[in-house]
Design an enzyme around this catalytic site. Structure first.
Site, PDB file in Angstrom:
ATOM      1  N   ASP A  79      40.695  44.608  38.241  1.00 15.08           N
ATOM      2  CA  ASP A  79      41.414  45.630  39.248  1.00 15.08           C
ATOM      3  C   ASP A  79      41.274  46.951  38.968  1.00 15.08           C
ATOM      4  O   ASP A  79      40.968  47.258  38.057  1.00 15.08           O
ATOM      5  CB  ASP A  79      43.438  45.450  38.575  1.00 15.08           C
ATOM      6  CG  ASP A  79      43.847  44.068  39.293  1.00 15.08           C
ATOM      7  OD1 ASP A  79      43.306  43.294  39.830  1.00 15.08           O
ATOM      8  OD2 ASP A  79      44.530  43.481  38.585  1.00 15.08           O
TER       9      ASP A  79
ATOM     10  N   ASP B 180      44.478  41.287  45.732  1.00 16.77           N
ATOM     11  CA  ASP B 180      45.702  41.023  46.060  1.00 16.77           C
ATOM     12  C   ASP B 180      46.260  42.367  46.807  1.00 16.77           C
ATOM     13  O   ASP B 180      47.349  41.528  47.415  1.00 16.77           O
ATOM     14  CB  ASP B 180      46.101  41.849  44.670  1.00 16.77           C
ATOM     15  CG  ASP B 180      45.809  41.319  43.607  1.00 16.77           C
ATOM     16  OD1 ASP B 180      45.014  40.161  42.762  1.00 16.77           O
ATOM     17  OD2 ASP B 180      45.831  42.625  42.347  1.00 16.77           O
TER      18      ASP B 180
END
Length: 211
Positions: A144, A178
């Site tokens: 991420d 995401d």
């Protein structure tokens, strides 16, 4: 939208997702941060579990999570194919394609990244290290890097439970995959009536129930 167009969208998202993750993994150490704006930063973190950092406890929690993802993706793929076959709306097909691409993007991390990368603790990871990766296959961590701390400050004292605590909105760090999943779900929710239209019989039954 045709299956070819949906597939092209999936490929583009996967390319952007994986290129961005590969770059971060091979140029950043865990915790490294670039402040683009006060409200947007590139911050390298790794997620061992699900959204919001939630994890399935136990030795085999990660394996169960990855296995579940691997099982879910074919069903999403079938949903996409079936929606195209039935001439579903462009919004529906776009939403499913986004969800599918996002799911596959994060699965790639979980399945392969532990094998093909070194760990990133206090070092920049090498790709395909001679000594092997940081985890077995299916145990990789999701990369991420997108961080949007839009507001930070102390909450008012009068708020129950969290009053007086320091709070950041939006605190979770996420990635392109995401984002694709989130946008896909929002499309399904916002345009619910458009993507899941009732047939005439159901509409008539609904009217009769209301009357």
């Amino acid at each position: 939208m045709s299956l070819k167009q949906a597939s092209a969208l999936i490929v583009v998202i996967l390319l952007i997702d994986q290129v961005s993750k590969f770059y971060i993994k091979t140029h950043f150490m865990l915790g490294d941060e670039i402040r683009v704006f006060d409200w947007f930063r590139i911050l390298f973190v790794e997620n061992k579990g699900m959204a919001w950092g939630a994890q399935i406890p136990g030795e085999y929690g990660k394996l169960l999570l990855t296995t579940f993802r691997l099982i879910a993706v074919p069903f999403i793929g079938y949903w996409l194919w079936d929606s195209v076959r039935k001439n579903g709306s462009r919004t529906l097909i776009t939403a499913i394609a986004l969800i599918f691409a996002g799911a596959v993007g994060n699965i790639i991390d979980s399945v392969f990244y532990g094998v093909i990368f070194e760990h990133s603790y206090n070092q920049v990871a090498d790709f395909m290290p001679e000594a092997g990766g940081y985890a077995p296959m299916l145990y990789g961590h999701v990369v991420d890097m997108l961080y949007f701390p839009l507001w930070s400050g102390y909450l008012p004292e009068w708020l129950p439970i969290w009053g007086g605590e320091y709070f950041t909105f939006f605190e979770p760090v996420f990635n392109i995959a995401d984002s694709a999943i989130t946008v896909g779900f929002f499309l399904l929710i916002i345009f619910n009536k458009k993507v899941f239209p009732q047939d005439k019989k159901e509409q008539e039954q609904s009217k009769e129930t209301v009357n």
